[in-house]
Design a protein around this motif. Structure first.
Motif, PDB file in Angstrom:
ATOM      1  N   LYS A  76       0.843  -1.207   0.000  1.00 54.80           N
ATOM      2  CA  LYS A  76       0.000   0.000   0.000  1.00 54.80           C
ATOM      3  C   LYS A  76       0.877   1.256   0.000  1.00 54.80           C
ATOM      4  N   THR A  77       1.906   1.276   0.835  1.00 60.49           N
ATOM      5  CA  THR A  77       2.826   2.415   0.894  1.00 60.49           C
ATOM      6  C   THR A  77       3.561   2.586  -0.431  1.00 60.49           C
ATOM      7  N   LEU A  78       3.984   1.483  -1.025  1.00 61.82           N
ATOM      8  CA  LEU A  78       4.703   1.544  -2.303  1.00 61.82           C
ATOM      9  C   LEU A  78       3.808   2.057  -3.422  1.00 61.82           C
ATOM     10  N   LYS A  79       2.573   1.597  -3.489  1.00 58.90           N
ATOM     11  CA  LYS A  79       1.644   2.068  -4.530  1.00 58.90           C
ATOM     12  C   LYS A  79       1.445   3.579  -4.441  1.00 58.90           C
ATOM     13  N   ALA A  80       1.312   4.099  -3.226  1.00 60.83           N
ATOM     14  CA  ALA A  80       1.154   5.549  -3.046  1.00 60.83           C
ATOM     15  C   ALA A  80       2.394   6.294  -3.522  1.00 60.83           C
ATOM     16  N   PHE A  81       3.562   5.728  -3.279  1.00 58.45           N
ATOM     17  CA  PHE A  81       4.827   6.327  -3.715  1.00 58.45           C
ATOM     18  C   PHE A  81       4.920   6.367  -5.239  1.00 58.45           C
ATOM     19  N   ILE A  82       4.561   5.276  -5.886  1.00 55.52           N
ATOM     20  CA  ILE A  82       4.710   5.169  -7.339  1.00 55.52           C
ATOM     21  C   ILE A  82       3.857   6.201  -8.068  1.00 55.52           C
ATOM     22  N   ILE A  83       2.665   6.467  -7.593  1.00 56.07           N
ATOM     23  CA  ILE A  83       1.785   7.396  -8.307  1.00 56.07           C
ATOM     24  C   ILE A  83       1.982   8.854  -7.908  1.00 56.07           C
ATOM     25  N   THR A  84       2.956   9.137  -7.036  1.00 57.19           N
ATOM     26  CA  THR A  84       3.227  10.513  -6.619  1.00 57.19           C
ATOM     27  C   THR A  84       3.842  11.289  -7.781  1.00 57.19           C
ATOM     28  N   PRO A  85       3.253  12.440  -8.159  1.00 51.31           N
ATOM     29  CA  PRO A  85       3.787  13.228  -9.283  1.00 51.31           C
ATOM     30  C   PRO A  85       5.255  13.612  -9.122  1.00 51.31           C
TER      31      PRO A  85
END
Length: 150
Positions: free
Chosen positions: A134-143
């Motif tokens: 979950k933390t990684l997914k949020a990181f990946i989509i960060t502009p």
């Protein structure tokens, strides 16, 4: 174009057609980490990358990253190097407060659409795998993260 003639002497041109069940095949096949001391070691991530069944030039078209997932943050450890003969991204790490490592790959120019990741084995990851993902997914989509790749 190959030419074919039938028994009556009629000449025809042959066309080869290939069909694929999907446009893209872009995935990590495995991830392996080796560490003797915990704060230094090596990471590898095997990658398959095809577009319409044709292998893409991963070295030019894909950016690989080794990241360290923490409870509420993700740290970019190092950009990974691609080894074509083995079809693998490789990286080393040192002086790292290791929580849970992951390999991340993005297709250059389409980072927000084509990105994949693979977490290290659950036995090595010090975080709950679902929380780490979950933390990684949020990181990946960060502009801001995507901007650093352009």
């Amino acid at each position: 174009t190959p030419v074919w003639s039938n028994s009556s002497g009629t000449t025809r041109r042959l066309i080869a057609v290939q069909c694929f069940s999907s446009e893209w095949e872009f995935e990590f096949t495995h991830m392996q980490t080796k560490s003797k001391t915990g704060d230094r070691g090596k990471a590898r991530g095997g990658l398959t990358a095809h577009k319409y069944g044709v292998e893409i030039n991963v070295k030019k078209e894909v950016t690989g990253m080794l990241v360290n997932i923490k409870e509420n943050d993700v740290e970019l450890v190092q950009y990974m190097k691609y080894k074509k003969k083995k079809g693998t991204f490789v990286s080393s790490f040192r002086d790292l407060d290791h929580s849970c490592l992951a390999c991340v790959a993005v297709i250059n120019g389409a980072e927000d659409q084509f990105h994949i990741y693979m977490l290290e084995d659950e036995s090595t990851c010090k975080l709950d795998p679902a929380a780490a993902e979950k933390t990684l997914k949020a990181f990946i989509i960060t502009p801001a993260v995507m901007a650093t790749l352009r």
